[in-house]
Design a protein around this motif. Structure first.
Motif, PDB file in Angstrom:
ATOM      1  N   ASN A  68       0.817  -1.216   0.000  1.00 19.13           N
ATOM      2  CA  ASN A  68       0.000   0.000   0.000  1.00 19.13           C
ATOM      3  C   ASN A  68       0.851   1.268   0.000  1.00 19.13           C
ATOM      4  O   ASN A  68       0.488   2.268  -0.591  1.00 19.13           O
ATOM      5  CB  ASN A  68      -0.921  -0.027   1.224  1.00 19.13           C
ATOM      6  N   ASP A  69       2.002   1.215   0.665  1.00 18.51           N
ATOM      7  CA  ASP A  69       2.862   2.400   0.761  1.00 18.51           C
ATOM      8  C   ASP A  69       3.829   2.542  -0.416  1.00 18.51           C
ATOM      9  O   ASP A  69       4.698   3.402  -0.405  1.00 18.51           O
ATOM     10  CB  ASP A  69       3.630   2.398   2.078  1.00 18.51           C
ATOM     11  N   GLY A  70       3.696   1.690  -1.439  1.00 17.05           N
ATOM     12  CA  GLY A  70       4.525   1.797  -2.632  1.00 17.05           C
ATOM     13  C   GLY A  70       5.736   0.895  -2.644  1.00 17.05           C
ATOM     14  O   GLY A  70       6.457   0.850  -3.637  1.00 17.05           O
ATOM     15  N   ARG A  71       5.992   0.194  -1.553  1.00 12.84           N
ATOM     16  CA  ARG A  71       7.132  -0.728  -1.511  1.00 12.84           C
ATOM     17  C   ARG A  71       6.866  -1.921  -2.421  1.00 12.84           C
ATOM     18  O   ARG A  71       5.739  -2.384  -2.548  1.00 12.84           O
ATOM     19  CB  ARG A  71       7.376  -1.248  -0.095  1.00 12.84           C
ATOM     20  N   VAL A  72       7.925  -2.423  -3.036  1.00 14.09           N
ATOM     21  CA  VAL A  72       7.854  -3.613  -3.884  1.00 14.09           C
ATOM     22  C   VAL A  72       8.845  -4.619  -3.337  1.00 14.09           C
ATOM     23  O   VAL A  72       9.996  -4.277  -3.056  1.00 14.09           O
ATOM     24  CB  VAL A  72       8.190  -3.269  -5.357  1.00 14.09           C
ATOM     25  N   MET A  73       8.391  -5.857  -3.152  1.00 19.30           N
ATOM     26  CA  MET A  73       9.264  -6.905  -2.627  1.00 19.30           C
ATOM     27  C   MET A  73       9.316  -8.061  -3.620  1.00 19.30           C
ATOM     28  O   MET A  73       8.284  -8.498  -4.120  1.00 19.30           O
ATOM     29  CB  MET A  73       8.769  -7.400  -1.271  1.00 19.30           C
ATOM     30  N   LEU A  74      10.515  -8.528  -3.892  1.00 20.33           N
ATOM     31  CA  LEU A  74      10.719  -9.723  -4.700  1.00 20.33           C
ATOM     32  C   LEU A  74      11.034 -10.852  -3.736  1.00 20.33           C
ATOM     33  O   LEU A  74      12.106 -10.869  -3.131  1.00 20.33           O
ATOM     34  CB  LEU A  74      11.856  -9.520  -5.699  1.00 20.33           C
ATOM     35  N   GLY A  75      10.098 -11.741  -3.561  1.00 19.91           N
ATOM     36  CA  GLY A  75      10.261 -12.790  -2.555  1.00 19.91           C
ATOM     37  C   GLY A  75      10.154 -12.190  -1.171  1.00 19.91           C
ATOM     38  O   GLY A  75       9.125 -11.661  -0.785  1.00 19.91           O
ATOM     39  N   THR A  76      11.256 -12.196  -0.436  1.00 17.55           N
ATOM     40  CA  THR A  76      11.242 -11.678   0.935  1.00 17.55           C
ATOM     41  C   THR A  76      12.068 -10.416   1.109  1.00 17.55           C
ATOM     42  O   THR A  76      12.245  -9.951   2.226  1.00 17.55           O
ATOM     43  CB  THR A  76      11.783 -12.751   1.905  1.00 17.55           C
ATOM     44  N   ARG A  77      12.576  -9.857   0.012  1.00 22.86           N
ATOM     45  CA  ARG A  77      13.407  -8.657   0.165  1.00 22.86           C
ATOM     46  C   ARG A  77      12.863  -7.511  -0.689  1.00 22.86           C
ATOM     47  O   ARG A  77      12.323  -7.706  -1.763  1.00 22.86           O
ATOM     48  CB  ARG A  77      14.856  -8.947  -0.173  1.00 22.86           C
ATOM     49  N   GLU A 107      -5.712  -2.403  -1.096  1.00 26.35           N
ATOM     50  CA  GLU A 107      -5.868  -0.953  -1.011  1.00 26.35           C
ATOM     51  C   GLU A 107      -4.924  -0.197  -1.944  1.00 26.35           C
ATOM     52  O   GLU A 107      -4.994   1.017  -2.032  1.00 26.35           O
ATOM     53  CB  GLU A 107      -5.625  -0.497   0.441  1.00 26.35           C
ATOM     54  N   VAL A 108      -4.021  -0.904  -2.612  1.00 26.84           N
ATOM     55  CA  VAL A 108      -3.038  -0.237  -3.461  1.00 26.84           C
ATOM     56  C   VAL A 108      -3.714   0.228  -4.755  1.00 26.84           C
ATOM     57  O   VAL A 108      -4.564  -0.474  -5.292  1.00 26.84           O
ATOM     58  CB  VAL A 108      -1.845  -1.181  -3.746  1.00 26.84           C
ATOM     59  N   PHE A 110      -4.317   0.622  -8.587  1.00 23.75           N
ATOM     60  CA  PHE A 110      -3.977  -0.333  -9.641  1.00 23.75           C
ATOM     61  C   PHE A 110      -2.801   0.147 -10.484  1.00 23.75           C
ATOM     62  O   PHE A 110      -2.095  -0.665 -11.069  1.00 23.75           O
ATOM     63  CB  PHE A 110      -5.196  -0.601 -10.531  1.00 23.75           C
ATOM     64  N   GLN A 111      -2.577   1.443 -10.530  1.00 21.51           N
ATOM     65  CA  GLN A 111      -1.463   1.972 -11.312  1.00 21.51           C
ATOM     66  C   GLN A 111      -0.134   1.396 -10.834  1.00 21.51           C
ATOM     67  O   GLN A 111       0.750   1.104 -11.642  1.00 21.51           O
ATOM     68  CB  GLN A 111      -1.431   3.507 -11.251  1.00 21.51           C
ATOM     69  N   GLN A 112       0.028   1.207  -9.520  1.00 21.85           N
ATOM     70  CA  GLN A 112       1.271   0.642  -9.005  1.00 21.85           C
ATOM     71  C   GLN A 112       1.437  -0.805  -9.462  1.00 21.85           C
ATOM     72  O   GLN A 112       2.528  -1.228  -9.837  1.00 21.85           O
ATOM     73  CB  GLN A 112       1.297   0.724  -7.482  1.00 21.85           C
ATOM     74  N   VAL A 113       0.350  -1.569  -9.446  1.00 22.48           N
ATOM     75  CA  VAL A 113       0.411  -2.961  -9.911  1.00 22.48           C
ATOM     76  C   VAL A 113       0.699  -2.989 -11.414  1.00 22.48           C
ATOM     77  O   VAL A 113       1.492  -3.793 -11.893  1.00 22.48           O
ATOM     78  CB  VAL A 113      -0.902  -3.707  -9.577  1.00 22.48           C
ATOM     79  N   ALA A 114       0.066  -2.091 -12.167  1.00 22.84           N
ATOM     80  CA  ALA A 114       0.295  -2.020 -13.608  1.00 22.84           C
ATOM     81  C   ALA A 114       1.741  -1.671 -13.924  1.00 22.84           C
ATOM     82  O   ALA A 114       2.326  -2.186 -14.872  1.00 22.84           O
ATOM     83  CB  ALA A 114      -0.663  -1.011 -14.243  1.00 22.84           C
ATOM     84  N   THR A 115       2.334  -0.800 -13.122  1.00 25.13           N
ATOM     85  CA  THR A 115       3.741  -0.435 -13.321  1.00 25.13           C
ATOM     86  C   THR A 115       4.648  -1.643 -13.090  1.00 25.13           C
ATOM     87  O   THR A 115       5.590  -1.876 -13.851  1.00 25.13           O
ATOM     88  CB  THR A 115       4.132   0.717 -12.367  1.00 25.13           C
ATOM     89  N   VAL A 116       4.350  -2.418 -12.062  1.00 22.17           N
ATOM     90  CA  VAL A 116       5.139  -3.627 -11.793  1.00 22.17           C
ATOM     91  C   VAL A 116       4.965  -4.631 -12.930  1.00 22.17           C
ATOM     92  O   VAL A 116       5.942  -5.233 -13.403  1.00 22.17           O
ATOM     93  CB  VAL A 116       4.753  -4.237 -10.428  1.00 22.17           C
ATOM     94  N   LEU A 117       3.725  -4.807 -13.405  1.00 24.91           N
ATOM     95  CA  LEU A 117       3.491  -5.729 -14.515  1.00 24.91           C
ATOM     96  C   LEU A 117       4.237  -5.287 -15.774  1.00 24.91           C
ATOM     97  O   LEU A 117       4.786  -6.111 -16.504  1.00 24.91           O
ATOM     98  CB  LEU A 117       1.991  -5.845 -14.803  1.00 24.91           C
TER      99      LEU A 117
END
Length: 139
Positions: A68-77, A107-108, A110-117
């Protein structure tokens, strides 16, 4: 209403087909074991190799969490988007059928998810999935 006054014959279980199959299986395994004995007795000097271990299995899908706060984690980091693209491209070079599962907080935006995709797609990964949770409510 007429009553039945005579008894029917008791059912009989015919064991002949089962015995036939049992004998066929015994013959099959006896012949198969003879072939392995003959193969071992062939005088052949097979090449020797060092033990390098078992082949590795296909890796599991990489999991990317978008918070929700914009952090992105790959696995556990935690990881930045630029580093995510680089790391996924390196993983894709090792295994061509690599897949990615993107999990976004409910709550995030969708733009953040779209950016990751988009970042995942730019890394060259074609197999992507989005994780959702099913509710038990029916309408």
């Amino acid at each position: 209403m007429p009553l039945k006054t005579q008894q029917d014959d008791a059912p009989v279980l015919n064991l002949t087909p089962m015995i036939d199959i049992l004998f066929l299986l015994i013959i099959f395994f006896m012949v198969g074991s003879k072939f392995t004995e003959m193969e071992r007795s062939v005088d052949l000097d097979v090449p020797q190799v060092s033990d390098v271990g078992a082949l590795t299995s296909a890796p599991e899908m990489k999991v990317i969490n978008v918070f929700n706060d914009g952090r992105v984690m790959l696995g556990t980091r935690e990881i930045e988007l630029a580093d995510l693209k680089t790391e996924l491209a390196a993983s894709l070079a090792e295994y061509q059928d690599l897949g990615v599962l993107v999990r976004g907080d409910s709550e995030v935006p969708f733009q953040q998810v779209a950016t990751v995709l988009t970042t995942v797609r730019q890394a060259g990964i074609a197999e992507m999935a989005i994780s959702v949770r099913l509710t038990n409510q029916r309408r």
